[in-house]
Design a protein around this motif. Structure first.
Motif, PDB file in Angstrom:
ATOM      1  N   ALA A   1     -31.952 -25.712  55.486  1.00 48.15           N
ATOM      2  CA  ALA A   1     -32.194 -27.098  55.069  1.00 48.15           C
ATOM      3  C   ALA A   1     -30.899 -27.800  54.685  1.00 48.15           C
ATOM      4  O   ALA A   1     -30.932 -28.833  54.015  1.00 48.15           O
ATOM      5  CB  ALA A   1     -33.173 -27.115  53.894  1.00 48.15           C
TER       6      ALA A   1
ATOM      7  N   THR B   1     -36.618 -27.821  58.654  1.00 53.78           N
ATOM      8  CA  THR B   1     -37.081 -26.535  58.123  1.00 53.78           C
ATOM      9  C   THR B   1     -38.306 -25.983  58.833  1.00 53.78           C
ATOM     10  O   THR B   1     -38.550 -24.774  58.813  1.00 53.78           O
ATOM     11  CB  THR B   1     -37.434 -26.657  56.632  1.00 53.78           C
ATOM     12  OG1 THR B   1     -38.567 -27.529  56.477  1.00 53.78           O
ATOM     13  CG2 THR B   1     -36.260 -27.222  55.840  1.00 53.78           C
TER      14      THR B   1
ATOM     15  N   THR C   1     -35.609 -24.059  50.490  1.00 50.08           N
ATOM     16  CA  THR C   1     -35.912 -24.703  51.769  1.00 50.08           C
ATOM     17  C   THR C   1     -37.181 -25.535  51.697  1.00 50.08           C
ATOM     18  O   THR C   1     -37.376 -26.455  52.487  1.00 50.08           O
ATOM     19  CB  THR C   1     -36.044 -23.638  52.882  1.00 50.08           C
ATOM     20  OG1 THR C   1     -36.252 -24.275  54.132  1.00 50.08           O
ATOM     21  CG2 THR C   1     -37.205 -22.692  52.615  1.00 50.08           C
TER      22      THR C   1
END
Length: 297
Positions: free
Chosen positions: A147, A63, A118
């Protein structure tokens, strides 16, 4: 503009929902002891430091958000979730109020759609599935596209644990290639939506036509009132603010977003913040920050 879902995606989604409902029928038969045992097993499978450390590191790598060191510490939240779960009854009669003639029975809600942010791609599904199992519900997760690998890796670890415990793996599932439109279709097919993320995600959940819980807009306001009136209290509160804001680089929605400080304790508390490492902007710097952070009124 969001892409339309394809017939193949709809077929895939319908298949996931069908498997979830089949798993829901099975978990609905579990007694309290079986449910609590399953919650413990799932928590143990991800709380293990070797497992969680790898997930935390991969989450940051995938991420680009957060800090590997403090993200590893978030596994402690799962311990607290498990502690709270095991303290409560969730099967059969859960409360009686004789003077009012009321008896409360726990009933599963069914299939839950979980929108995973995320910022917490592993903590969110792991924590929510523990709560879902406790309520004898099942869950389908729609990871954030940035993610998806880490979230689905966490989900697969939990699925393996469920199988080892003799429970259906499909108590939890994850969409491998999520999108906005696919998530919207998922929400329509489930019995409850839990949306953890930014304002657009939460708004979409509330507009799905399905009962929904939304959280995660962040920028939490913390009030320092005039009871924070001793050096010791101010030092403790300032330390907690620093920990909250620095943990995982402040990427979590629950970190301190802004402070409202009572005028009676303002000077002392600001001094305590500076002692904890806060930077006090001068007037010129403050004006530059305002120009970036706020729109003109």
């Amino acid at each position: 503009m969001a892409k339309e879902v394809t017939p193949e995606q709809i077929e895939m989604l319908d298949g996931m929902v069908a498997k979830a409902r089949a798993a829901a029928e099975i978990i609905a038969t579990y007694d309290q002891e079986r449910v609590d045992r399953l919650c413990q097993a799932v928590a143990a499978s991800v709380i293990d430091m070797k497992v969680w450390a790898n997930l935390a590191d991969e989450a940051v790598d995938e991420t680009g958000l957060g800090d590997k060191v403090t993200k590893r510490n978030k596994r402690n939240k799962l311990k607290l979730i498990l502690r709270d779960c095991l303290r409560q009854k969730s099967v059969g009669v859960i409360e009686e109020i004789p003077e009012k003639g009321i008896v409360k029975y726990a009933k599963p809600v069914g299939v839950i759609a979980s929108l995973v942010p995320t910022t917490n791609p592993c903590l969110t599904p792991a924590g929510q599935v523990i709560y879902a199992i406790k309520a004898r519900d099942v869950i389908i997760c729609s990871p954030h596209p940035r993610a998806k690998k880490t979230t689905n890796k966490c989900i697969n670890i939990i699925r393996e644990t469920l199988v080892r415990e003799g429970a259906p793996a499909d108590i939890i599932q994850g969409i491998e290639e999520p999108s906005i439109t696919l998530t919207q279709e998922l929400m329509k097919r489930c019995d409850l939506v839990i949306a953890t993320g930014g304002r657009p995600m939460v708004k979409s959940a509330y507009s799905s036509g399905v009962p929904a819980y939304g959280s995660g807009a962040g920028n939490a306001t913390v009030i320092i009132d005039n009871t924070c009136n001793t050096p010791e209290r101010q030092a403790e509160a300032a330390m907690n603010t620093r920990i909250s804001k620095c943990s995982d680089f402040g990427s979590g929605c629950s970190c301190d977003g802004n402070l409202i400080i009572h005028e009676d304790v303002y000077d002392g508390f600001v001094a305590a913040l500076v002692k904890e490492g806060a930077y006090l902007a001068n007037e010129e710097e403050a004006e530059k920050l305002k120009a970036v952070m706020w729109d003109e009124a």
